[in-house]
Design a protein around this motif. Structure first.
Motif, PDB file in Angstrom:
ATOM      1  N   VAL A 166       0.843  -1.193   0.000  1.00  0.00           N
ATOM      2  CA  VAL A 166       0.000   0.000   0.000  1.00  0.00           C
ATOM      3  C   VAL A 166       0.879   1.244   0.000  1.00  0.00           C
ATOM      4  CG1 VAL A 166      -1.852   1.238   1.188  1.00  0.00           C
ATOM      5  CG2 VAL A 166      -1.731  -1.263   1.325  1.00  0.00           C
ATOM      6  N   VAL A 167       0.550   2.192  -0.852  1.00  0.00           N
ATOM      7  CA  VAL A 167       1.211   3.495  -0.844  1.00  0.00           C
ATOM      8  C   VAL A 167       0.157   4.527  -0.470  1.00  0.00           C
ATOM      9  CG1 VAL A 167       2.377   5.271  -2.213  1.00  0.00           C
ATOM     10  CG2 VAL A 167       2.957   2.842  -2.535  1.00  0.00           C
ATOM     11  N   VAL A 168       0.461   5.294   0.563  1.00  0.00           N
ATOM     12  CA  VAL A 168      -0.454   6.315   1.061  1.00  0.00           C
ATOM     13  C   VAL A 168       0.146   7.685   0.757  1.00  0.00           C
ATOM     14  CG1 VAL A 168      -1.706   7.203   3.068  1.00  0.00           C
ATOM     15  CG2 VAL A 168      -1.153   4.764   2.922  1.00  0.00           C
ATOM     16  N   VAL A 169      -0.575   8.503   0.031  1.00  0.00           N
ATOM     17  CA  VAL A 169      -0.117   9.859  -0.286  1.00  0.00           C
ATOM     18  C   VAL A 169      -0.784  10.814   0.703  1.00  0.00           C
ATOM     19  CG1 VAL A 169       0.032  11.663  -2.034  1.00  0.00           C
ATOM     20  CG2 VAL A 169       0.136   9.252  -2.712  1.00  0.00           C
ATOM     21  N   GLY A 170      -0.025  11.281   1.667  1.00  0.00           N
ATOM     22  CA  GLY A 170      -0.572  12.111   2.734  1.00  0.00           C
ATOM     23  C   GLY A 170      -0.529  11.352   4.048  1.00  0.00           C
ATOM     24  N   ALA A 171      -0.321  12.064   5.141  1.00  0.00           N
ATOM     25  CA  ALA A 171      -0.168  11.428   6.452  1.00  0.00           C
ATOM     26  C   ALA A 171      -1.528  11.122   7.080  1.00  0.00           C
ATOM     27  CB  ALA A 171       0.651  12.335   7.378  1.00  0.00           C
ATOM     28  N   PHE A 172      -2.195  10.096   6.569  1.00  0.00           N
ATOM     29  CA  PHE A 172      -3.469   9.659   7.145  1.00  0.00           C
ATOM     30  C   PHE A 172      -3.174   8.770   8.352  1.00  0.00           C
ATOM     31  CE2 PHE A 172      -4.821  10.402   2.709  1.00  0.00           C
ATOM     32  CZ  PHE A 172      -5.914  11.224   2.934  1.00  0.00           C
ATOM     33  N   VAL A 173      -3.091   9.369   9.509  1.00  0.00           N
ATOM     34  CA  VAL A 173      -2.682   8.641  10.714  1.00  0.00           C
ATOM     35  C   VAL A 173      -3.560   7.421  10.987  1.00  0.00           C
ATOM     36  CG1 VAL A 173      -2.393   8.815  13.215  1.00  0.00           C
ATOM     37  CG2 VAL A 173      -1.594  10.664  11.732  1.00  0.00           C
ATOM     38  N   PRO A 174      -4.903   7.523  10.920  1.00  0.00           N
ATOM     39  CA  PRO A 174      -5.719   6.326  11.178  1.00  0.00           C
ATOM     40  C   PRO A 174      -5.449   5.206  10.176  1.00  0.00           C
ATOM     41  CG  PRO A 174      -7.064   8.303  11.322  1.00  0.00           C
ATOM     42  CD  PRO A 174      -5.748   8.712  10.729  1.00  0.00           C
ATOM     43  N   PHE A 175      -5.200   5.565   8.909  1.00  0.00           N
ATOM     44  CA  PHE A 175      -4.907   4.552   7.899  1.00  0.00           C
ATOM     45  C   PHE A 175      -3.570   3.876   8.185  1.00  0.00           C
ATOM     46  CE2 PHE A 175      -7.564   6.390   4.134  1.00  0.00           C
ATOM     47  CZ  PHE A 175      -8.684   6.401   4.957  1.00  0.00           C
ATOM     48  N   LEU A 176      -2.587   4.673   8.567  1.00  0.00           N
ATOM     49  CA  LEU A 176      -1.267   4.113   8.865  1.00  0.00           C
ATOM     50  C   LEU A 176      -1.350   3.164  10.061  1.00  0.00           C
ATOM     51  CD1 LEU A 176       0.971   7.284   8.406  1.00  0.00           C
ATOM     52  CD2 LEU A 176       0.400   5.512   6.735  1.00  0.00           C
ATOM     53  N   ARG A 177      -2.178   3.520  11.030  1.00  0.00           N
ATOM     54  CA  ARG A 177      -2.364   2.662  12.202  1.00  0.00           C
ATOM     55  C   ARG A 177      -2.959   1.317  11.793  1.00  0.00           C
ATOM     56  NH1 ARG A 177      -6.180   5.381  14.686  1.00  0.00           N
ATOM     57  NH2 ARG A 177      -4.701   6.927  15.462  1.00  0.00           N
ATOM     58  N   GLU A 178      -3.968   1.359  10.913  1.00  0.00           N
ATOM     59  CA  GLU A 178      -4.609   0.123  10.471  1.00  0.00           C
ATOM     60  C   GLU A 178      -3.661  -0.727   9.641  1.00  0.00           C
ATOM     61  OE1 GLU A 178      -7.592  -1.150  11.295  1.00  0.00           O
ATOM     62  OE2 GLU A 178      -7.656   0.522  12.720  1.00  0.00           O
ATOM     63  N   LEU A 179      -2.823  -0.087   8.825  1.00  0.00           N
ATOM     64  CA  LEU A 179      -1.861  -0.838   8.014  1.00  0.00           C
ATOM     65  C   LEU A 179      -0.852  -1.564   8.890  1.00  0.00           C
ATOM     66  CD1 LEU A 179      -1.325   1.764   5.157  1.00  0.00           C
ATOM     67  CD2 LEU A 179      -2.304  -0.529   4.900  1.00  0.00           C
ATOM     68  N   ARG A 180      -0.400  -0.908   9.944  1.00  0.00           N
ATOM     69  CA  ARG A 180       0.515  -1.581  10.876  1.00  0.00           C
ATOM     70  C   ARG A 180      -0.192  -2.729  11.576  1.00  0.00           C
ATOM     71  NH1 ARG A 180       1.560   3.762  12.179  1.00  0.00           N
ATOM     72  NH2 ARG A 180       0.570   3.543  14.225  1.00  0.00           N
ATOM     73  N   LYS A 181      -1.458  -2.530  11.872  1.00  0.00           N
ATOM     74  CA  LYS A 181      -2.222  -3.542  12.601  1.00  0.00           C
ATOM     75  C   LYS A 181      -2.367  -4.822  11.780  1.00  0.00           C
ATOM     76  CE  LYS A 181      -5.683  -1.970  14.856  1.00  0.00           C
ATOM     77  NZ  LYS A 181      -7.031  -1.433  15.209  1.00  0.00           N
ATOM     78  N   ILE A 182      -2.646  -4.663  10.471  1.00  0.00           N
ATOM     79  CA  ILE A 182      -2.825  -5.866   9.641  1.00  0.00           C
ATOM     80  C   ILE A 182      -1.506  -6.394   9.089  1.00  0.00           C
ATOM     81  CG2 ILE A 182      -5.153  -5.151   8.998  1.00  0.00           C
ATOM     82  CD1 ILE A 182      -4.118  -4.391   6.249  1.00  0.00           C
ATOM     83  N   GLY A 183      -0.430  -5.624   9.263  1.00  0.00           N
ATOM     84  CA  GLY A 183       0.887  -6.075   8.838  1.00  0.00           C
ATOM     85  C   GLY A 183       1.175  -5.913   7.362  1.00  0.00           C
ATOM     86  N   ALA A 184       0.442  -5.053   6.688  1.00  0.00           N
ATOM     87  CA  ALA A 184       0.660  -4.841   5.254  1.00  0.00           C
ATOM     88  C   ALA A 184       1.909  -3.995   5.014  1.00  0.00           C
ATOM     89  CB  ALA A 184      -0.554  -4.152   4.639  1.00  0.00           C
ATOM     90  N   ARG A 185       2.674  -4.358   4.014  1.00  0.00           N
ATOM     91  CA  ARG A 185       3.827  -3.554   3.609  1.00  0.00           C
ATOM     92  C   ARG A 185       3.305  -2.228   3.069  1.00  0.00           C
ATOM     93  NH1 ARG A 185       6.681  -3.228  -1.513  1.00  0.00           N
ATOM     94  NH2 ARG A 185       8.880  -2.688  -1.211  1.00  0.00           N
ATOM     95  N   HIS A 186       3.849  -1.128   3.548  1.00  0.00           N
ATOM     96  CA  HIS A 186       3.326   0.163   3.101  1.00  0.00           C
ATOM     97  C   HIS A 186       4.365   1.269   3.191  1.00  0.00           C
ATOM     98  CE1 HIS A 186       2.729   0.270   7.496  1.00  0.00           C
ATOM     99  NE2 HIS A 186       2.751   1.594   7.401  1.00  0.00           N
ATOM    100  N   TRP A 187       4.100   2.308   2.396  1.00  0.00           N
ATOM    101  CA  TRP A 187       4.920   3.513   2.389  1.00  0.00           C
ATOM    102  C   TRP A 187       3.995   4.717   2.448  1.00  0.00           C
ATOM    103  CZ3 TRP A 187       9.521   1.750   3.177  1.00  0.00           C
ATOM    104  CH2 TRP A 187       9.957   0.585   2.558  1.00  0.00           C
ATOM    105  N   VAL A 188       4.477   5.803   3.016  1.00  0.00           N
ATOM    106  CA  VAL A 188       3.704   7.037   3.049  1.00  0.00           C
ATOM    107  C   VAL A 188       4.510   8.143   2.383  1.00  0.00           C
ATOM    108  CG1 VAL A 188       4.474   7.503   5.420  1.00  0.00           C
ATOM    109  CG2 VAL A 188       2.542   8.757   4.479  1.00  0.00           C
ATOM    110  N   LEU A 189       3.957   8.694   1.322  1.00  0.00           N
ATOM    111  CA  LEU A 189       4.573   9.815   0.621  1.00  0.00           C
ATOM    112  C   LEU A 189       4.042  11.105   1.234  1.00  0.00           C
ATOM    113  CD1 LEU A 189       4.211   8.553  -3.041  1.00  0.00           C
ATOM    114  CD2 LEU A 189       6.377   9.000  -1.890  1.00  0.00           C
ATOM    115  N   GLU A 190       4.952  11.946   1.698  1.00  0.00           N
ATOM    116  CA  GLU A 190       4.532  13.150   2.406  1.00  0.00           C
ATOM    117  C   GLU A 190       5.540  14.268   2.181  1.00  0.00           C
ATOM    118  OE1 GLU A 190       2.926  15.975   4.186  1.00  0.00           O
ATOM    119  OE2 GLU A 190       1.769  14.123   4.352  1.00  0.00           O
TER     120      GLU A 190
END
Length: 289
Positions: A137-161
């Motif tokens: 998952v690539v997240v454009v913008g610091a969506f804190v709740p989304f980042l929390r959920e991504l860590r929770k499910i263990g998905a590989r992700h990056w945040v562009l900010e």
């Protein structure tokens, strides 16, 4: 492409409302620290992110006056006139135009049935995207709740900010500079983009970088409830808001409030997506036409 999406959506609003649009005027405008809101004479309201960080003219009164030439003169103006601000202006003026567009979109949404998509009230766009643990998952913008959920499910992700100061220390391992979008976005199985990209004209370039199989999600109060132009250009899911108590909503944003302060009180989350919604208790789903 962001401008093309806005132009297409404005065309839909004008075509759907027809002559009735001429009778709709602006009742109130609030330009808050985080969000700009517009309330119409019909009682409908819409919002857009306030692009303070993208406005060099916001540093002093004289330059700000040039950027926003009509304070005190918006009430009573035709909503149709402010639609032009959404596509022809930048900065605060575009935010006011997009908020007007989003308010009018609610009227259109009430008068037509969804065709080829569904509207789910009360569903968060992240839940609507149905991200799997084995997806990138690539997240454009610091969506804190989304980042929390991504860590929770263990998905590989990056945040562009653009501004890393918006991230907490434990989120920094996932941070990528916004300039690295051409390298990072093509990795995404799910691409989540802030609706603010509509206001700064970067949405199109981000969509163009996504691989064909990626699910593209555009989210935030800036996103309209008319999804046609987004879906035509490759997006799959939109996450916006519906203002349910305009006066309370305006009181919050005018005092510097954000989503934490108005969701569940004066506004609800709305998700629009192409695929069928899960039958989850508490979701209000309108059938696909």
């Amino acid at each position: 492409m962001a401008n093309a999406i806005l132009r297409r959506t404005v065309e839909i609003v004008r075509g759907s409302l027809g002559p009735a649009l001429d009778d709709i005027t602006i009742d109130r405008v609030a330009i808050g620290l985080f969000f700009t809101g517009v309330k119409l004479s019909t009682g409908h309201a819409g919002a857009c992110a306030t692009p303070v960080k993208d406005m060099p003219e916001a540093v002093c009164c004289p330059s700000s006056a040039m950027a926003m030439p009509f304070p005190g003169k918006l009430r009573g103006r035709r909503a149709a006139d402010l639609l032009d601000e959404a596509v022809e202006q930048v900065g605060i003026r575009r935010s006011v135009g997009i908020a007007t567009l989003n308010a009018l979109a609610q009227i259109v949404n009430e008068s037509r049935a969804p065709q080829g998509f569904e509207i789910v009230e009360g569903l968060d766009a992240f839940a609507g995207a149905e991200v799997a643990a084995d997806e990138t998952v690539v997240v454009v913008g610091a969506f804190v709740p989304f980042l929390r959920e991504l860590r929770k499910i263990g998905a590989r992700h990056w945040v562009l900010e653009k501004d890393p100061s918006t991230l907490k220390p434990h989120e920094m391992p996932y941070f990528k500079e916004a300039e690295r979008a051409p390298d990072v976005v093509p990795e995404a199985d799910v691409l989540i983009i802030t609706g603010t990209t509509l206001a700064n004209d970067t949405l199109g370039s981000l969509i163009a970088l996504a691989k064909p199989s990626a699910r593209i999600v555009v989210v935030g109060p800036t996103v309209t409830m008319i999804p046609d132009a987004f879906f035509e250009r490759g997006c799959h899911i939109l996450g916006g808001i519906k203002v349910t108590d305009p006066d309370a909503f305006f009181a919050v944003i005018a005092e510097g409030g954000s989503g934490y302060h108005f969701f569940g009180k004066s506004a609800v989350k709305i998700t629009l997506r192409k695929s069928p919604a899960l039958n989850v208790s508490g979701w209000k789903t309108r059938a696909i036409a």
